[in-house]
Design a protein around this motif. Structure first.
Motif, short mmCIF file in Angstrom:
data_model
loop_
_atom_site.label_atom_id
_atom_site.label_comp_id
_atom_site.label_asym_id
_atom_site.label_seq_id
_atom_site.Cartn_x
_atom_site.Cartn_y
_atom_site.Cartn_z
N SER A 160 -13.59 -21.32 22.35
CA SER A 160 -14.39 -21.48 23.57
C SER A 160 -15.30 -20.27 23.69
O SER A 160 -14.84 -19.14 23.51
CB SER A 160 -13.48 -21.59 24.79
N PRO A 161 -16.60 -20.46 23.98
CA PRO A 161 -17.50 -19.31 24.08
C PRO A 161 -17.27 -18.53 25.36
O PRO A 161 -17.01 -19.11 26.42
CB PRO A 161 -18.90 -19.97 24.08
N SER A 162 -17.35 -17.21 25.28
CA SER A 162 -17.19 -16.38 26.48
C SER A 162 -18.35 -16.58 27.44
O SER A 162 -18.22 -16.37 28.65
CB SER A 162 -17.09 -14.91 26.09
N SER A 163 -19.50 -17.01 26.92
CA SER A 163 -20.71 -17.17 27.74
C SER A 163 -20.70 -18.44 28.58
O SER A 163 -21.46 -18.55 29.54
CB SER A 163 -21.94 -17.21 26.83
N GLU A 164 -19.90 -19.43 28.21
CA GLU A 164 -19.88 -20.76 28.82
C GLU A 164 -21.16 -21.56 28.53
O GLU A 164 -21.37 -22.63 29.09
CB GLU A 164 -19.69 -20.68 30.35
N CYS A 165 -22.02 -21.04 27.65
CA CYS A 165 -23.30 -21.70 27.35
C CYS A 165 -23.12 -22.72 26.22
O CYS A 165 -22.51 -22.42 25.19
CB CYS A 165 -24.35 -20.68 26.94
N PHE A 166 -23.69 -23.90 26.42
CA PHE A 166 -23.58 -24.93 25.40
C PHE A 166 -24.35 -24.54 24.14
O PHE A 166 -23.98 -24.94 23.03
CB PHE A 166 -24.07 -26.28 25.92
N ASP A 167 -25.41 -23.75 24.30
CA ASP A 167 -26.15 -23.28 23.13
C ASP A 167 -25.25 -22.50 22.19
O ASP A 167 -25.41 -22.55 20.96
CB ASP A 167 -27.32 -22.40 23.56
N ASP A 168 -24.27 -21.76 22.78
CA ASP A 168 -23.36 -20.99 21.93
C ASP A 168 -22.37 -21.90 21.21
O ASP A 168 -21.87 -21.56 20.14
CB ASP A 168 -22.63 -19.94 22.77
N VAL A 169 -22.05 -23.04 21.82
CA VAL A 169 -21.23 -24.03 21.13
C VAL A 169 -21.96 -24.54 19.90
O VAL A 169 -21.40 -24.62 18.80
CB VAL A 169 -20.87 -25.20 22.07
N LEU A 170 -23.24 -24.87 20.08
CA LEU A 170 -24.03 -25.34 18.95
C LEU A 170 -24.18 -24.27 17.89
O LEU A 170 -24.11 -24.55 16.68
CB LEU A 170 -25.41 -25.79 19.43
N ALA A 171 -24.37 -23.01 18.31
CA ALA A 171 -24.49 -21.91 17.35
C ALA A 171 -23.20 -21.75 16.56
O ALA A 171 -23.22 -21.43 15.36
CB ALA A 171 -24.83 -20.62 18.08
N HIS A 172 -22.07 -21.97 17.23
CA HIS A 172 -20.77 -21.87 16.56
C HIS A 172 -20.63 -22.93 15.47
O HIS A 172 -20.03 -22.68 14.41
CB HIS A 172 -19.66 -22.04 17.61
#
Length: 379
Positions: free
Chosen positions: A126-138
């Motif tokens: 789970s991203p610490s930022s809560e941003c969906f963009d970080d999910v995609l980056a992951h």
């Protein structure tokens, strides 16, 4: 409750705050009014959630159950609860949980994590930022060929996300549980647009990214989007409950503040400290006999207003917090608004634009260390 009614006194006395929330709006308004604020409320989204028709959700769930799931991307706690609540009515809850138990689970934020764990499902990441963009980056760069991915939609269409994952070879199914829609009566939203565009408000709070989109759409319809964005950039403080909502504003180069914890009480506490400080402002005597004043996002040089875009304004505010002292490039880079290119070159460009606006001698370069305001004396 009349928005004009407020108690006397309090740290927000004399300050006017716009609230765009639909859910928990009364709680937020009460917290603000207790601190003396005058509150204008415009629920820009429909109250509650527009649930997807039972038949459509049931059919989508059946498709999920048809084949093994390699990955579940859960985007909201309320969405997961609503989905599992529906399966409880159909008598298929236990079967769905068992079907998802072996999947790699990615959760967008802590509320989603909580909803999953309460059902015995454990997220892998789970991203610490809560941003969906970080999910995609992951997920970007991973070989997803043949992987079956289920994406729980978060109220707005994630069709582009599905397309992006399919480009990586995945087989993607989007499950839509609920939709977020603009308020049925747009009149309060139009009034909020006018209040912001005319600079009548000191701050506006946002608790959901779709609210930003709805407000911008209303401003576009009335022909006041440019004026509203300009007000946000130069005087009206945009306050977000968290980084996800802030990102929706950052796309329009709107400087945004948000608390460390994504909670209403923390948001109001942030305003309690931020707004009085902005009203008091900062006055500095700088190079060449000029006086520089910062009043929130408004900058005055010898009583003349200087218009700055978000990046140079962020640099100026960071330098003004330590007048006369050297601020390193790394600290200035951290102060730049989200969405700005993450390199020291971005700092140099912001400093160059700042110097064009306030004078080259006002911002000094300290070789190999950073920059400082050339201050004669300060309050």
């Amino acid at each position: 409750m009349s928005p004009a009614d407020r108690p006397a006194g309090g740290p927000l006395e004399g300050l006017r705050v716009g609230v765009t929330a639909s859910r928990k709006a009364e709680e937020q308004i009460t917290l603000l009014r207790r601190r003396g604020a005058l509150v204008d409320w415009a629920p820009v989204l429909r109250s509650g959630l527009a649930g997807v028709e039972d038949e459509a959700l049931r059919a989508a769930t059946a498709r999920v159950m048809d084949e093994p799931v390699d990955m579940l991307v859960a985007t909201t706690g309320v969405g997961m609860k609503a989905w599992l609540g529906a399966t409880e009515r159909w008598g298929t809850r236990a079967a769905l949980l068992a079907h998802l138990a072996d999947a790699e689970i990615i959760a967008r934020g802590p509320k989603t994590v909580g909803a999953l764990r309460s059902e015995g499902l454990r997220e892998l990441w789970s991203p610490s930022s809560e941003c969906f963009d970080d999910v995609l980056a992951h997920l970007r760069g991973r070989d997803l060929t043949g992987k079956r991915i289920v994406v729980q939609e978060h109220g707005q269409s994630l069709s582009m996300v599905a397309h992006a994952l399919r480009r990586q070879g995945a087989v993607v199914q989007v499950v839509t549980v609920y939709r977020v829609e603009a308020a049925a009566d747009p009149a309060p939203t139009f009034r909020m647009v006018d209040l912001i565009a005319d600079g009548e408000l000191d701050a506006v709070t946002f608790t959901a990214a779709p609210a930003v989109k709805a407000l911008l759409e209303a401003a576009e319809v009335t022909g006041r989007r440019a004026a509203m964005l300009e007000s946000f950039r130069t005087g009206v403080l945009a306050a977000s409950v968290g980084p996800v909502t802030a990102a929706a504003l950052a796309q329009w180069s709107v400087p945004t503040v948000w608390p460390e914890r994504s909670r209403l009480a923390a948001l109001v506490t942030l305003l309690e400290h931020e707004l009085p400080a902005r009203r008091r402002g900062t006055s500095l005597d700088v190079a060449d006999g000029h006086q520089l004043r910062l009043l929130g996002d408004k900058v005055l040089l010898d009583s003349r207003e200087v218009r700055l875009t978000p990046a140079p304004l962020a640099v100026l505010r960071a330098l003004a917090e330590q007048p006369g002292r050297v601020v390193g490039r790394a600290d200035l880079l951290a102060a730049l608004p989200s969405g700005t290119a993450g390199s020291e070159h971005a700092v140099e460009m912001a400093v160059a634009r700042l110097r064009q606006a306030v004078g080259a001698r006002v911002v000094q370069t300290v070789v190999k260390r950073g920059y400082r305001l050339s201050v004669v004396s300060g309050d």
